[in-house]
Design a protein around this motif. Structure first.
Motif: not given
Length: 208
Positions: A81-84, A151-152, A158-161
């Motif tokens: 999981v990526g988060v911005v 985040g990538l 999935i990238l959560l923004m």
């Protein structure tokens, strides 16, 4: 639809306040997100958007129901999981490339392949010539592009923004919307965007 990357089933979240009252942030929420899809969640401040993102990121537990990512329930923070966030949250003493590499450092990944991927991601977000700069030498929009690259880095499912452009001025925000579309089309990552802007949601997302 093929098996979704992310599924939310019957998710509710309640908080206890200091006066003993119960505050409901989410109630019986269910949805699926397909691989490569760009989904936006729109709503006013205080409606539970960020709570949803924090549960999907494994930061908060749900009170009821569950989130499933790649077939596995989300029980805590995960490497896929990526988060911005709204603020770029870059470490001011680390250069741009080193900020992008931070997830690899935290997870103990080999630095050689991670550095190659970080360099490629800086090229993707159009910051190839800024690898040795410090965050304070970049504009707000450029800092957010560094945050997206970070985040990538670990190739998340999935990238959560969470309102990533909310702190930017209007002109920079419009440019960042265009940049994000370019990044998404190039990386073909699954993205969940939290926003209070209907215009931004309609412009960016496959589904709102």
């Amino acid at each position: 639809m093929a098996d979704p990357v992310c599924s939310v089933r019957g998710m509710s979240k309640r908080y206890g306040s200091q006066d003993g009252a119960v505050v409901t942030a989410l109630e019986a929420l269910s949805f699926d997100i397909a691989d490569g899809e760009f989904v936006a969640v729109v709503g006013p401040s205080g409606c539970g958007k960020s709570t949803l993102l924090h549960i999907l990121a494994g930061i908060f537990p749900a009170s009821e129901g569950e989130a499933v990512l790649r077939g596995q329930p989300v029980r805590g923070p995960r490497r896929d999981v990526g988060v911005v966030f709204q603020e770029a949250l870059l470490l001011p003493w680390r250069r741009v490339l080193d900020n992008v590499l931070l997830p690899a450092v935290v997870h103990g990944q080999p630095m050689g392949p991670a550095r190659e991927r970080a360099t490629a991601l800086l090229r993707l977000v159009q910051l190839e010539g800024f690898a040795d700069k410090y965050p304070q030498e970049l504009s707000g929009g450029m800092q957010q592009r560094v945050a997206i690259a970070r985040g990538l880095l670990h190739d998340p499912a999935i990238l959560l923004m969470d309102e990533p452009f909310g702190a930017l001025d209007a002109m920079t925000r419009e440019q960042m919307n265009l940049d994000l579309l370019h990044i998404w089309q190039a990386a073909r990552k699954t993205i969940l965007l939290i926003t209070h802007s209907i215009t931004e949601a309609v412009f960016l997302a496959d589904r709102v």
